[in-house]
Motif scaffolding. Structure first.
Motif, PDB file in Angstrom:
ATOM      1  N   ALA A  85      30.874  62.041   2.463  1.00 24.60           N
ATOM      2  CA  ALA A  85      29.863  61.678   1.307  1.00 24.60           C
ATOM      3  C   ALA A  85      30.035  60.428   0.318  1.00 24.60           C
ATOM      4  O   ALA A  85      30.298  60.048   0.125  1.00 24.60           O
ATOM      5  CB  ALA A  85      29.488  62.531   1.080  1.00 24.60           C
ATOM      6  N   GLN A 178      23.865  63.708  -1.401  1.00 30.38           N
ATOM      7  CA  GLN A 178      24.629  63.796  -0.506  1.00 30.38           C
ATOM      8  C   GLN A 178      26.046  63.976  -1.059  1.00 30.38           C
ATOM      9  O   GLN A 178      26.670  65.413  -0.003  1.00 30.38           O
ATOM     10  CB  GLN A 178      25.224  62.803   0.630  1.00 30.38           C
ATOM     11  CG  GLN A 178      23.390  62.913   1.395  1.00 30.38           C
ATOM     12  CD  GLN A 178      23.338  61.812   2.095  1.00 30.38           C
ATOM     13  OE1 GLN A 178      23.886  61.041   2.252  1.00 30.38           O
ATOM     14  NE2 GLN A 178      22.120  61.523   3.475  1.00 30.38           N
ATOM     15  N   LYS A 179      26.014  63.667  -1.670  1.00 31.38           N
ATOM     16  CA  LYS A 179      27.635  64.208  -2.086  1.00 31.38           C
ATOM     17  C   LYS A 179      27.916  65.205  -3.077  1.00 31.38           C
ATOM     18  O   LYS A 179      28.424  66.054  -2.680  1.00 31.38           O
ATOM     19  CB  LYS A 179      27.932  62.903  -2.776  1.00 31.38           C
ATOM     20  CG  LYS A 179      29.737  63.136  -3.519  1.00 31.38           C
ATOM     21  CD  LYS A 179      30.379  61.667  -4.762  1.00 31.38           C
ATOM     22  CE  LYS A 179      32.057  62.639  -5.393  1.00 31.38           C
ATOM     23  NZ  LYS A 179      31.888  61.112  -6.146  1.00 31.38           N
ATOM     24  N   ARG A 181      26.056  67.938  -2.385  1.00 33.97           N
ATOM     25  CA  ARG A 181      25.513  68.372  -1.511  1.00 33.97           C
ATOM     26  C   ARG A 181      26.976  69.660  -0.515  1.00 33.97           C
ATOM     27  O   ARG A 181      27.158  70.671  -0.511  1.00 33.97           O
ATOM     28  CB  ARG A 181      24.664  68.635  -0.537  1.00 33.97           C
ATOM     29  CG  ARG A 181      24.441  69.894   0.528  1.00 33.97           C
ATOM     30  CD  ARG A 181      22.848  69.636   1.236  1.00 33.97           C
ATOM     31  NE  ARG A 181      24.015  67.958   1.862  1.00 33.97           N
ATOM     32  CZ  ARG A 181      22.792  68.030   3.074  1.00 33.97           C
ATOM     33  NH1 ARG A 181      21.156  68.633   3.117  1.00 33.97           N
ATOM     34  NH2 ARG A 181      22.386  66.619   3.687  1.00 33.97           N
TER      35      ARG A 181
END
Length: 320
Positions: A85, A178-179, A181
């Protein structure tokens, strides 16, 4: 002989009566302490136990260590997801690589040459069309090539501008989400990893250890129980007919029989009704069946003086 027998019987009877009178003049109670349970939050096998029953432990001491192989596997997965990510977000922010930019520059130069040539060809043929030296069809063909070269050159310029400025802000936001998460999953695993260490929450005396090395500890299962020395107090049972004689806040003297009738000063902390027979502190309570029972808790004035007393040992106060 008969005379001595009568004397012995009289002596025994006198002693029994004296003991009975003494017992009737006292109220028995117990030494009590608050207890605390230490439980596991994640499942794992007991890898190591650092203390024994009866040991004094300090707040923050590691009581035991659990073996949790699943956490190690999940941690490796989470770390890989974070790396992936992070790379995706960096790529979305920075745009194209240096080699990609070189390729686009070369493509632009080639299309620029084609565009310049088409532009020159169009300028020449315009003059020839004006003098009727070439047909209109030939002019239209040159003009179409010029328009095609212009469109390709404009497209590559826009493509270069995009990669230099990075991708769309929406795509950057998606990559950042996304990173975040992936980082959250890693933090969750790291928190679970810390739970392999069973830590003492307070200074206490270990009363019981429920599992042995190699046994499985399930979430919420009590691994250790401990008593808090600083919470030592005395508990007595008094019938309803006598409860009026004991007032909250009253000073009272507690006797410790197993320490040669040592006296400890205390204060009545609370008086409450007993809801269950099992909570009676007096070994042989003397009360009428119709009387309600009440519990008197006495707090020692000097906690340090009472901290070494054995839990559940018998103490007494004089009956009023």
């Amino acid at each position: 002989m008969k005379k001595y027998s009568l004397l012995l019987i009289s002596l025994i009877a006198f002693t029994a009566c004296n003991r009975k009178d003494t017992a009737n003049s006292l109220i028995q109670g117990k030494v009590e302490r608050e207890e605390i349970a230490v439980v596991s939050k994640v499942p794992g096998r007991i890898l190591k136990i650092n203390f024994n029953e009866g040991d004094q432990v300090k707040k923050g001491d590691t009581l035991a260590i659990l073996d949790i192989p699943e956490v190690d596997a999940k941690k490796a997965q989470a770390q890989g997801a974070v790396k992936s990510a992070d790379a995706q977000y960096a790529m979305s922010v920075r745009g194209a690589t240096a080699n990609q930019l070189k390729q686009l520059d070369a493509k632009r130069n080639a299309l620029k040459e084609q565009y310049d040539f088409a532009k020159k060809s169009l300028s020449r043929i315009q003059a020839m069309v004006s003098d009727s030296l070439v047909p209109q069809q030939q002019y239209d063909e040159v003009y179409a090539k010029y328009q095609g070269a212009l469109a390709q050159y404009t497209a590559v310029e826009a493509e270069i501008a995009d990669v230099k400025n990075g991708v769309r802000i929406e795509q950057q936001t998606m990559a950042l989400g996304q990173k975040d998460r992936a980082l959250g999953a890693l933090q969750e695993v790291q928190t679970a990893e810390k739970e392999r260490y069973i830590i003492a929450p307070q200074d206490m005396t270990l009363e019981s250890i429920t599992l042995k090395v190699g046994e499985l500890a399930l979430p919420g299962y009590t691994l250790f129980t401990g008593s808090l020395k600083s919470s030592t107090y005395f508990r007595f049972t008094v019938p309803e007919s006598k409860i009026e004689q004991y007032k909250k806040g009253e000073q009272i003297e507690v006797t410790i029989p197993y320490q040669d009738n040592k006296k400890i000063e205390g204060t009545i902390r609370n008086v409450k009704q007993i809801g269950a027979y099992a909570n009676i502190a007096t070994a042989y309570p003397d009360y009428n069946m119709q009387d309600a029972l009440y519990e008197i808790t006495v707090e020692p004035k000097n906690i340090a003086e009472a901290s070494e007393l054995f839990s559940k040992s018998t103490v007494t106060i004089n009956k009023k």
